[in-house]
Design an enzyme around this catalytic site. Structure first.
Site, short mmCIF file in Angstrom:
data_model
loop_
_atom_site.label_atom_id
_atom_site.label_comp_id
_atom_site.label_asym_id
_atom_site.label_seq_id
_atom_site.Cartn_x
_atom_site.Cartn_y
_atom_site.Cartn_z
N LYS A 115 0.84 -1.21 0.00
CA LYS A 115 0.00 0.00 0.00
C LYS A 115 0.87 1.25 0.00
O LYS A 115 0.63 2.19 -0.75
CB LYS A 115 -0.94 0.01 1.21
CG LYS A 115 -2.13 -0.92 1.07
CD LYS A 115 -3.18 -0.68 2.13
CE LYS A 115 -2.75 -1.13 3.49
NZ LYS A 115 -2.71 -2.58 3.69
N CYS A 199 -12.29 2.26 16.23
CA CYS A 199 -11.20 1.30 16.05
C CYS A 199 -10.27 1.18 17.25
O CYS A 199 -9.63 0.14 17.41
CB CYS A 199 -10.40 1.58 14.78
SG CYS A 199 -9.65 3.20 14.72
N MET A 200 -10.11 2.20 18.06
CA MET A 200 -9.13 2.04 19.13
C MET A 200 -9.56 2.64 20.48
O MET A 200 -8.75 2.72 21.39
CB MET A 200 -7.76 2.55 18.70
CG MET A 200 -7.72 3.99 18.22
SD MET A 200 -7.64 5.08 19.61
CE MET A 200 -8.71 6.37 19.20
N MET A 376 -7.79 -3.98 16.04
CA MET A 376 -9.26 -3.91 16.10
C MET A 376 -9.90 -5.21 16.58
O MET A 376 -11.01 -5.20 17.08
CB MET A 376 -9.80 -3.50 14.74
CG MET A 376 -9.43 -2.05 14.42
SD MET A 376 -10.48 -1.28 13.21
CE MET A 376 -9.61 -1.66 11.71
N GLY A 413 -4.83 1.65 13.42
CA GLY A 413 -5.06 1.45 11.99
C GLY A 413 -4.94 2.70 11.17
O GLY A 413 -4.83 2.64 9.95
N GLN A 414 -4.99 3.86 11.81
CA GLN A 414 -4.95 5.12 11.07
C GLN A 414 -3.66 5.87 11.40
O GLN A 414 -3.10 5.72 12.49
CB GLN A 414 -6.15 5.98 11.44
CG GLN A 414 -7.48 5.33 11.08
CD GLN A 414 -8.65 6.26 11.33
OE1 GLN A 414 -8.98 7.07 10.49
NE2 GLN A 414 -9.26 6.16 12.48
#
Lengths: 828, 114
Positions: A115, A199-200, A376, A413-414
């Site tokens: 990615k 998510c967190m 997650m 995740g971000q």
């Protein structure tokens, strides 16, 4: 020369001198190939897991001109890899034409995942949003920015209490900080929350519940020292590939790193694991209790660590759990765990008793270094806070904490879930720097730093994500008191759970107004009333904070397309319009504008006017203001200019006697953290019990909130795939990634497929009590589900699995559970 | 034109000591790594590449092998990447460099499907 080039940062001295490309096609091609080989060779010679500096890249000599390189963190996940971005300045406004891993970046040492490799392509999808658009008679029509800002101001002034901002862990730190200040310091309603809630948030409450302060104590170097790495519902081979590479790299050099994969389905990470322990949904709670039980029963827990560093807590009333619970004695803790024998845990979790004993034996061995990773899988859990504290707990109980390689570490995740959502505190209850709105002293500190009149900040927390969207999609006459949501840098129309409850109803509510700032059309812009074209990544200045407390800065390198503009500018422009129209909250206690940004000479710059936004570095001004908060909870940041020179620094960053700035790798450990009391060895200096001790929690196993039954007999788990990042807005526009994974699917066990009479590619309806989606079957697809369960990734806007998922959430973190609900399948 | 600089990590030598066991002799490890490198290099050279594509193998550093892949079209770039990743013994393929200034990029179906 473009505006971007005018203001480009001087060439970073960390970069190779061989940063130019000839215009001649033959030598240009040869040059690029030589550069590619030089980069690959240098990266091959570098071990990700080696703490020593990377060797210098020996590229071809500089000569021609055309491409300049500068540093930026990758736009995608929370790992925080640094890339070097090649910009062709001969294109008007500049164009990103190449990306390479930043050789000197400690996170990735010159390497990127698939990615990151394509990150530059995310800028150039053909359908970039380039002009503001207002929905008129059901159709989005272009409007000027002036009109767009006016419309936004109208919506605020209609009823400031009902205006909310929904942001993101992709907000840069200055963007989140500006939005935070507008809502909490200006509108005083506290209705701001980030998608990071989804998510967190459970990781946050887990850290707070145990240590009294958020974010991991360790860092990525733990992966270089660990003997055992335990994945708790985590698939880093696909989601954090560069971190996973550190483990693969060590093994390739003959080092023994045992990998234990606790999971509900086999993944690419499982392929590398020594032990794969497949558990039933929610079985992680039982497993953690089973390990603690064995440590206590066998007497293999770390008695000295427990004595010196731990208190014990629980929530005596499970119906009224709280973040800090009540104290309990060690004996009561031990007794509470007695039922969790390996055999009982096997019955609850499905993991064989022998594997529970094996897992406990690793924690029982003080010679091993153990790192736990989760993301997650553990956070999106109706008992997310509990299970987070339990995993911290077995590390603490066994003394596997505070030494390199011994760490319980959550991943994000971000790219700035930590930096922006957690540290700037863009959550409905929080203020920057670990402050919370409920505490009078915290509000007073914030009002002082923002120069606000006393009492400006509302003590009542705003709406968390699920509540915010419930109140938005509920009719006004039925109590739906959020009339407008301004969405920045996220795609809730795809990522919210149970969309039929939290999002889709908006289309029939004419008095509700949705403002969306984004770079592409999305599932959210479909229902938007006002769409704002945003600049992204290197089209603007930025600062992110990654999973290991590393703050990373970059400069704008190219112009955004058309009229796309920075999110931070949008926020300031809205605030200014409100100021001009008399909203008292937009003034500080001296009557000055909330975002009064000055140039080097001390003169105010009208940054709300786009023509002047880059006359001064707004990011730097906001960052320096924000820094004032960061020392309040030992999350100290260095001055902005220090980050310009570095590939990120991990907080707390403290100034040494010689004036240099020193980052911290291992918090709470005396050998590395200057805030630890001398001689303490380990000091949890934000202990809730104010005695330097962490809290070790007991939580009983509780069953999932929804279980398969005769009507909906299967489990659904949702998640991500290697090629696509979250809702796919960016990666689905990168041809290579889209081709590699062109559409979503439902992963089905072969026996279930046989029962249904379906084959690969056949369409099935995945249906829950909340909604349905039709998807092609992939039998034992990328991963391998267990019989009776299915997996669906959420990246594809054409098949919204979140029409099916559950919006029930952890009572403490308010994070919903996307990982387990009951569904049925039928042929389409 | 698409040019990528890749790093392949190949088969982890299965001579790693268990906890508490003495480390394997370095010569044995080196020999295995060299054999794996030779095997992988041969496999890479034997890959069927798209027309006009080329692959250049660099100097190995232990079990890590740098290489440059050039394809005439980005359409084939990912295919080569996947082919390399699926070769026996390949543990990991990472990317160190990519040149993606590709006129073809604009012709791909990139717009929203909504």
């Amino acid at each position: 020369m473009s505006q971007a080039n005018d203001r480009a940062h001087p060439q970073n001295d960390a970069l190779s001198p061989a940063d130019a490309v000839s215009a001649d096609p033959v030598s240009r091609r040869a040059f690029i190939k030589l550069s590619a080989m030089a980069a690959a060779t240098a990266a091959a010679a570098t071990h990700l897991s080696d703490a020593t500096a990377a060797p210098a890249r020996k590229g071809p000599a500089a000569g021609a001109t055309g491409v300049t390189w500068n540093k930026a963190p990758c736009r995608f996940c929370g790992t925080g890899c640094h890339v070097e971005v090649g910009v062709d300045k001969s294109v008007p406004g500049g164009k990103v034409v190449a990306v390479r891993g930043a050789q000197k970046a400690a996170v990735n040492k010159g390497l990127l995942c698939v990615k990151g490799y394509h990150v530059g392509g995310a800028l150039y999808g053909r359908d970039r949003l380039t002009t503001p658009m207002l929905r008129v008679d059901g159709v989005l029509k272009p409007v000027t920015w002036d009109k767009a800002i006016d419309v936004m101001a109208d919506r605020v002034l209609k009823d400031p209490k009902g205006f909310a901002i929904y942001g993101s862990g992709q907000w840069t730190i200055p963007e989140g900080y500006a939005a935070q200040k507008l809502i909490k310091g200006g509108l005083s309603n506290n209705h701001i929350d980030p998608n990071a809630r989804l998510c967190m948030a459970s990781a946050v409450t887990g850290f707070l519940g145990v240590y009294g302060v958020d974010e991991p104590a360790g860092c990525y170097e733990d992966l270089d020292a660990a003997d055992v790495v335990i994945l708790w519902g985590n698939n880093p081979a696909e989601m954090h590939p560069i971190l996973f590479s550190r483990i693969v790299d060590r093994r390739s050099r003959g080092q023994k790193v045992e990998l234990i994969d606790l999971t509900t389905r086999r993944t690419r990470s499982s392929d590398h694991a020594d032990h794969v322990m497949i558990f039933k949904p929610q079985g992680d709670m039982a497993i953690a209790n089973g390990v603690a039980h064995l440590l206590l029963k066998d007497g293999t827990y770390d008695k000295a660590f427990v004595q010196k560093h731990l208190n014990f807590r629980h929530n005596p009333d499970p119906d009224k759990p709280s973040l800090f619970g009540k104290p309990m004695t060690f004996e009561a803790y031990k007794k509470a765990l007695e039922p969790y024998t390996p055999e009982h845990v096997e019955a609850l979790s499905g993991v064989p008793a022998a594997q529970i004993r094996l897992l406990a034996s690793r924690f029982a061995n003080p010679k091993l270094k153990i790192t736990s990773l989760w993301c997650m899988g553990m956070n999106q859990h109706t008992r997310g806070t509990a299970v987070n504290t339990m995993v911290h707990g077995i590390h603490l109980l066994s003394g596997h904490f505070g030494k390199p390689g011994d760490a319980p570490t959550s991943l994000t995740g971000q790219p700035s879930a930590c930096g922006t959502a957690r540290e700037v505190g863009t959550l409905a209850h929080a203020l920057p720097g670990g402050r919370i709105v409920k505490v009078p002293a915290h509000r007073a500190q914030t009002e002082k730093l923002w120069n606000l009149p006393a009492g400006r900040i509302n003590p009542k927390p705003g709406y968390h994500t699920v509540k915010m969207w419930e109140q938005f999609t509920k009719p006004t006459d039925k109590g739906g008191d959020i009339h407008t949501i301004f969405v920045q840098v996220t795609n809730p129309g795809q990522s919210l759970p149970n969309l039929n409850h939290l999002f889709n109803d908006k289309k029939d509510l004419k008095d509700k107004f949705l403002i969306v700032s984004d770079v592409y059309p999305t599932a959210t812009t479909v229902l938007a009333d006002l769409v704002l074209p945003a600049a992204m990544w290197v089209e603007k200045n930025g600062v992110f904070g990654n999973s290991e407390r590393r703050t990373q800065q970059w400069f704008k390198m190219v112009e955004p397309p058309g009229q796309a503009r920075d999110d931070c500018w949008q926020t300031i422009a809205l605030a200014r319009r409100l100021y001009e129209r008399g909203h008292a909250g937009m003034r500080d206690k001296d009557g000055k504008f909330l975002f009064d940004i000055k140039d080097a000479a001390g003169k105010s710059v009208p940054v709300w006017d786009w023509a002047h936004y880059y006359d001064v570095n707004v990011d730097k001004a906001l960052f320096e203001e924000y820094r004032g908060f960061t020392t309040l909870k030992h999350k100290d940041l260095a001055p902005y200019d220090e980050y310009v020179k570095a590939h990120g620094l991990r907080w707390p960053v403290v100034q040494t006697k010689s004036g240099t700035w020193r980052e911290t790798r291992f918090r709470f450990s005396e050998f590395d953290d200057v805030y630890v009391k001398k001689g303490a060895e380990i000091d949890f200096y934000h202990s809730k019990t104010k005695d330097g001790k962490a809290q070790l929690w007991f939580h009983p196993y509780t069953p999932p909130p929804e279980l398969p039954d005769k009507d909906y007999p299967m489990w659904l788990c949702t998640g991500r795939v290697l090629e696509h990042w979250h809702t796919g807005t960016m990666t689905m526009r990168i041809p290579q990634l889209r081709r590699a994974m062109p559409h979503s699917y439902v992963e089905v066990h072969p026996k279930d497929a046989r029962k249904l009479g379906v084959h690969n590619g056949d369409k099935v309806v995945v249906e829950s009590r909340r909604g349905a989606v039709t998807l092609p079957v992939w039998i034992e697809g990328r991963g391998a589900v267990v019989e009776g369960s299915v997996f669906v990734p959420f990246f594809d806007e054409r098949g919204l699995i979140n029409n099916v998922t559950l919006h029930l959430f952890c009572p403490i973190s308010k994070e919903p559970d996307y990982k387990k609900c009951a569904v049925r399948l039928r042929r389409a | 034109m698409a040019i990528s600089g890749l790093v392949i990590t190949h088969g982890a030598p299965q001579v790693a000591p268990q906890h508490g066991e003495p480390a394997a002799a370095p010569t044995r490890l080196d020999t295995l790594v060299a054999a794996n490198t030779a095997h992988l290099s041969a496999a890479l050279r034997a890959l069927t590449l798209p027309t006009g594509a080329s692959l250049e193998i660099g100097e190995a550093h232990g079990p890590r092998l740098p290489l440059v892949v050039e394809t005439q079209s980005r359409r084939h770039d990912r295919d080569v990447f996947d082919a390399i990743r699926s070769l026996p013994g390949v543990r990991q393929v990472e990317v160190a460099y990519v040149w993606f200034d590709d006129p073809e990029l604009g012709s791909e179906p990139q717009e929203s499907t909504l």
